[in-house]
Scaffold this motif. Structure first.
Motif, PDB file in Angstrom:
ATOM      1  N   LEU A   3       0.834  -1.139   0.142  1.00  0.00           N
ATOM      2  CA  LEU A   3      -0.022  -0.141   0.071  1.00  0.00           C
ATOM      3  C   LEU A   3       0.857   1.193   0.025  1.00  0.00           C
ATOM      4  N   VAL A   4       2.066   1.246   0.418  1.00  0.00           N
ATOM      5  CA  VAL A   4       2.967   2.340   0.580  1.00  0.00           C
ATOM      6  C   VAL A   4       2.895   3.148  -0.851  1.00  0.00           C
ATOM      7  N   PRO A   5       3.389   2.242  -1.870  1.00  0.00           N
ATOM      8  CA  PRO A   5       3.746   2.974  -3.320  1.00  0.00           C
ATOM      9  C   PRO A   5       2.207   3.300  -3.607  1.00  0.00           C
ATOM     10  N   VAL A   6       1.213   2.547  -3.387  1.00  0.00           N
ATOM     11  CA  VAL A   6      -0.126   3.090  -4.081  1.00  0.00           C
ATOM     12  C   VAL A   6      -0.489   4.225  -3.409  1.00  0.00           C
ATOM     13  N   SER A   7       0.082   4.378  -2.137  1.00  0.00           N
ATOM     14  CA  SER A   7      -0.434   5.847  -1.406  1.00  0.00           C
ATOM     15  C   SER A   7       0.391   7.060  -2.105  1.00  0.00           C
ATOM     16  N   ALA A   8       1.537   6.592  -2.582  1.00  0.00           N
ATOM     17  CA  ALA A   8       2.320   7.847  -3.229  1.00  0.00           C
ATOM     18  C   ALA A   8       1.857   8.105  -4.452  1.00  0.00           C
ATOM     19  N   LYS A   9       1.121   7.249  -5.098  1.00  0.00           N
ATOM     20  CA  LYS A   9       0.500   7.597  -6.288  1.00  0.00           C
ATOM     21  C   LYS A   9      -0.795   8.605  -6.055  1.00  0.00           C
ATOM     22  N   ILE A  10      -1.348   8.528  -5.124  1.00  0.00           N
ATOM     23  CA  ILE A  10      -2.637   9.481  -4.553  1.00  0.00           C
ATOM     24  C   ILE A  10      -1.908  10.919  -4.910  1.00  0.00           C
ATOM     25  N   ASN A  11      -0.664  11.136  -4.325  1.00  0.00           N
ATOM     26  CA  ASN A  11      -0.315  12.428  -4.645  1.00  0.00           C
ATOM     27  C   ASN A  11      -0.035  13.088  -6.132  1.00  0.00           C
ATOM     28  N   ARG A  12       0.501  11.941  -6.891  1.00  0.00           N
ATOM     29  CA  ARG A  12       0.535  12.044  -8.459  1.00  0.00           C
ATOM     30  C   ARG A  12      -0.718  12.528  -9.099  1.00  0.00           C
ATOM     31  N   VAL A  13      -1.670  11.778  -8.755  1.00  0.00           N
ATOM     32  CA  VAL A  13      -2.938  11.740  -9.401  1.00  0.00           C
ATOM     33  C   VAL A  13      -3.718  13.565  -8.783  1.00  0.00           C
ATOM     34  N   VAL A  14      -3.333  13.927  -7.839  1.00  0.00           N
ATOM     35  CA  VAL A  14      -3.858  15.011  -7.380  1.00  0.00           C
ATOM     36  C   VAL A  14      -2.891  16.171  -8.351  1.00  0.00           C
ATOM     37  N   GLY A  15      -1.826  16.014  -8.554  1.00  0.00           N
ATOM     38  CA  GLY A  15      -0.851  16.790  -9.372  1.00  0.00           C
ATOM     39  C   GLY A  15      -1.294  16.948 -10.612  1.00  0.00           C
ATOM     40  N   LEU A  16      -1.880  15.822 -11.329  1.00  0.00           N
ATOM     41  CA  LEU A  16      -2.749  15.570 -12.661  1.00  0.00           C
ATOM     42  C   LEU A  16      -3.766  16.563 -12.707  1.00  0.00           C
ATOM     43  N   LEU A  17      -4.617  16.329 -11.758  1.00  0.00           N
ATOM     44  CA  LEU A  17      -5.748  16.996 -11.678  1.00  0.00           C
ATOM     45  C   LEU A  17      -5.615  18.755 -11.652  1.00  0.00           C
ATOM     46  N   LEU A  18      -4.629  19.147 -10.807  1.00  0.00           N
ATOM     47  CA  LEU A  18      -4.375  20.444 -10.542  1.00  0.00           C
ATOM     48  C   LEU A  18      -3.781  20.895 -12.047  1.00  0.00           C
ATOM     49  N   LYS A  19      -3.034  20.095 -12.607  1.00  0.00           N
ATOM     50  CA  LYS A  19      -2.362  20.600 -13.765  1.00  0.00           C
ATOM     51  C   LYS A  19      -3.632  20.576 -15.122  1.00  0.00           C
ATOM     52  N   ASP A  20      -4.601  19.872 -14.745  1.00  0.00           N
ATOM     53  CA  ASP A  20      -5.889  19.829 -15.725  1.00  0.00           C
ATOM     54  C   ASP A  20      -6.860  20.726 -15.334  1.00  0.00           C
ATOM     55  N   GLY A  21      -6.679  21.630 -14.320  1.00  0.00           N
ATOM     56  CA  GLY A  21      -7.456  22.701 -14.119  1.00  0.00           C
ATOM     57  C   GLY A  21      -8.729  22.064 -13.205  1.00  0.00           C
ATOM     58  N   ALA A  22      -8.698  21.184 -12.724  1.00  0.00           N
ATOM     59  CA  ALA A  22      -9.805  20.570 -12.106  1.00  0.00           C
ATOM     60  C   ALA A  22     -10.014  21.514 -10.810  1.00  0.00           C
ATOM     61  N   ARG A  23     -11.495  21.532 -10.384  1.00  0.00           N
ATOM     62  CA  ARG A  23     -11.803  22.296  -9.191  1.00  0.00           C
ATOM     63  C   ARG A  23     -11.371  21.923  -8.093  1.00  0.00           C
ATOM     64  N   ALA A  24     -11.293  22.649  -6.830  1.00  0.00           N
ATOM     65  CA  ALA A  24     -10.823  22.316  -5.665  1.00  0.00           C
ATOM     66  C   ALA A  24     -11.887  21.226  -5.166  1.00  0.00           C
ATOM     67  N   SER A  25     -13.152  21.563  -5.144  1.00  0.00           N
ATOM     68  CA  SER A  25     -14.161  20.866  -4.421  1.00  0.00           C
ATOM     69  C   SER A  25     -14.320  19.466  -5.386  1.00  0.00           C
ATOM     70  N   ASN A  26     -13.953  19.338  -6.357  1.00  0.00           N
ATOM     71  CA  ASN A  26     -13.578  17.882  -7.207  1.00  0.00           C
ATOM     72  C   ASN A  26     -12.334  17.378  -6.709  1.00  0.00           C
ATOM     73  N   ILE A  27     -11.334  17.896  -6.440  1.00  0.00           N
ATOM     74  CA  ILE A  27     -10.116  17.376  -6.172  1.00  0.00           C
ATOM     75  C   ILE A  27     -10.203  16.643  -4.643  1.00  0.00           C
ATOM     76  N   THR A  28     -10.923  17.707  -3.631  1.00  0.00           N
ATOM     77  CA  THR A  28     -11.222  17.061  -2.335  1.00  0.00           C
ATOM     78  C   THR A  28     -11.999  15.839  -2.372  1.00  0.00           C
ATOM     79  N   LYS A  29     -12.946  15.702  -3.192  1.00  0.00           N
ATOM     80  CA  LYS A  29     -13.733  14.638  -3.439  1.00  0.00           C
ATOM     81  C   LYS A  29     -13.022  13.404  -3.897  1.00  0.00           C
TER      82      LYS A  29
END
Length: 174
Positions: A3-29
């Protein structure tokens, strides 16, 4: 360990969402859903390691986790409500079981990047791992006697949300 490497991937997903301009409310969900899945998996692994719990329980997320307002890796704010024991020996068995269980979960979540709560609002703290009747007593005391500590506990706890286990316990408490 898996689970440790899977957990690290969550932060990368967030970075991609931010880069694509996702809304903060959607990112937190999305973060909440991914983190909830990770927590549930850790709890499943803990149950495999420690065996079936002696009493039904519900894992609760509190504070920003409970409100689904997580950003990246928030600190651990959680609690356990377990069914009211019928005997003193059943309560002792539950306390012994959950002591090891919650320490394992806390340490596992720490390894996955979730720091411990500085105020120790975590199920690994015996105060935050209680039977339903004790939680009802706590809530009544916090409201009836609003000391600074009671208000802080109430503010943290009142946003609770069931994440795993017997949701009926959380419903009864609410």
């Amino acid at each position: 360990d898996g689970l440790v490497p899977v957990s690290a991937k969550i932060n990368r997903v967030v970075g991609l969402l931010l880069k694509d301009g996702a809304r903060a409310s959607n990112i937190t969900k999305i973060i909440t859903e991914l983190n909830d899945r990770l927590v549930r998996k850790v709890l499943e692994l803990a149950e495999k390691k420690f065996g079936n719990p002696p009493l039904p329980y519900c894992w609760l997320s509190l504070g920003s986790e409970g409100r689904k307002e997580q950003t990246f890796k928030t600190d651990q704010d959680n609690a356990i409500v377990f069914a009211d024991p019928e005997t003193a020996s059943q309560e002792e068995e539950a306390r012994c079981y959950f002591a090891g269980f919650t320490t394992y979960v806390k340490d596992s979540l720490l390894r996955c990047g979730f720091p411990p709560c500085p105020a120790d609002y975590m199920a690994s703290n015996p105060r935050w791992c209680q039977p339903l009747r004790t939680w009802k007593k706590y809530l009544g005391e916090w409201v009836a006697t609003p000391t600074p500590d009671a208000l802080l506990s109430a503010l943290t706890f009142f946003d609770f949300r069931p994440v795993y286990g017997e949701n009926v316990l959380a419903e009864d408490l609410r």
